[in-house]
Each structure stands twice: as C-alpha cells, then as structure tokens.
Write a protein that holds these residues in place. Sequence first.
Motif: not given
Length: 145
Positions: A26-29, A55-61
């Motif tokens: 979502p937001g990056f379809n 440049g698109l990398g989400f930090i997740v846990v």
Amino acid sequence: MLIETKYHGEIDIDDNEIIKFVNGIPGFNDEKKFTLLSLNKESPFLILQSIETAGLGFIVVDPFVYTTDYEFDLTDSDKDVLKISNEKDVNVLAIITLKDSLKESTVNLMAPVIINHQENLGKQIILNNSNYSIRHRLFANLDVK
C-alpha cells in the motif's frame, strides 16, 4: 543478481531470495519485488528492500518479539493470494518508523507484512476492526533514550 540498496550499497542476491508482492505494498503499488536483508548481525531488525528502487527499504521486525499478545486471523482470500498451506512457512513482520529518539520509534501493528517463504510471496494486510495502532510505541516498556 546485483541490486542497489538503501542501507548496504550494492549487493548480490540469488533469485530465490526475491519475494513477490503481487499487489505491491500500500502506497507503493508498483513495487512488486523485495528481498529481506539483515540490518546487522546483532540486530533483530531486517530491511524489506525493493529490488527495483534502491532508495526504498523498510525497516521491519518480528512484532511478537515486542508485543506478546499480538494476534490476528488471515482471511481465506489472503491465504489464497499467499498460497499458504502450512503456517510454519509464514513469517509476520511489522514496519518500523524510526524517530530521532528510539523511545519515540513506532511499529505498525495494524498492517503487518505476511511472507510465505516457501512460495516467496508477500503481502501487507490491513487489519480491519482492529485495536492495533499504526503507531504502536516499539520501546514503550523499555528504558531507552
């Protein structure tokens, strides 16, 4: 395959490390291919890195590390999209928003990222009728600055 990443520069990944998000995030379809990278060896945090956009990398846990009572059910539709046949093949991740102070950093528990590692499929789902927040304080119970 060589890819450019947000946090690690250029790295080499195998094709079997690519996780396909059929509908994007979502937001990056338009972003449909990601990989999971370690932030560093000692960290519980990972990076959900786009294969196509450096440049698109989400930090997740893993949200269960910080929230012991976190639970939800996947819809049959989500299970079908992810081709889930065994819950042991599934990982649940939550996207973190880092703030200047770690104590203020938040995790999105309302929209977990579900990954079926057996099929290399992923989907961020939005939990309807949930008491969870998109800005749950990650370190609310810890004494960090």
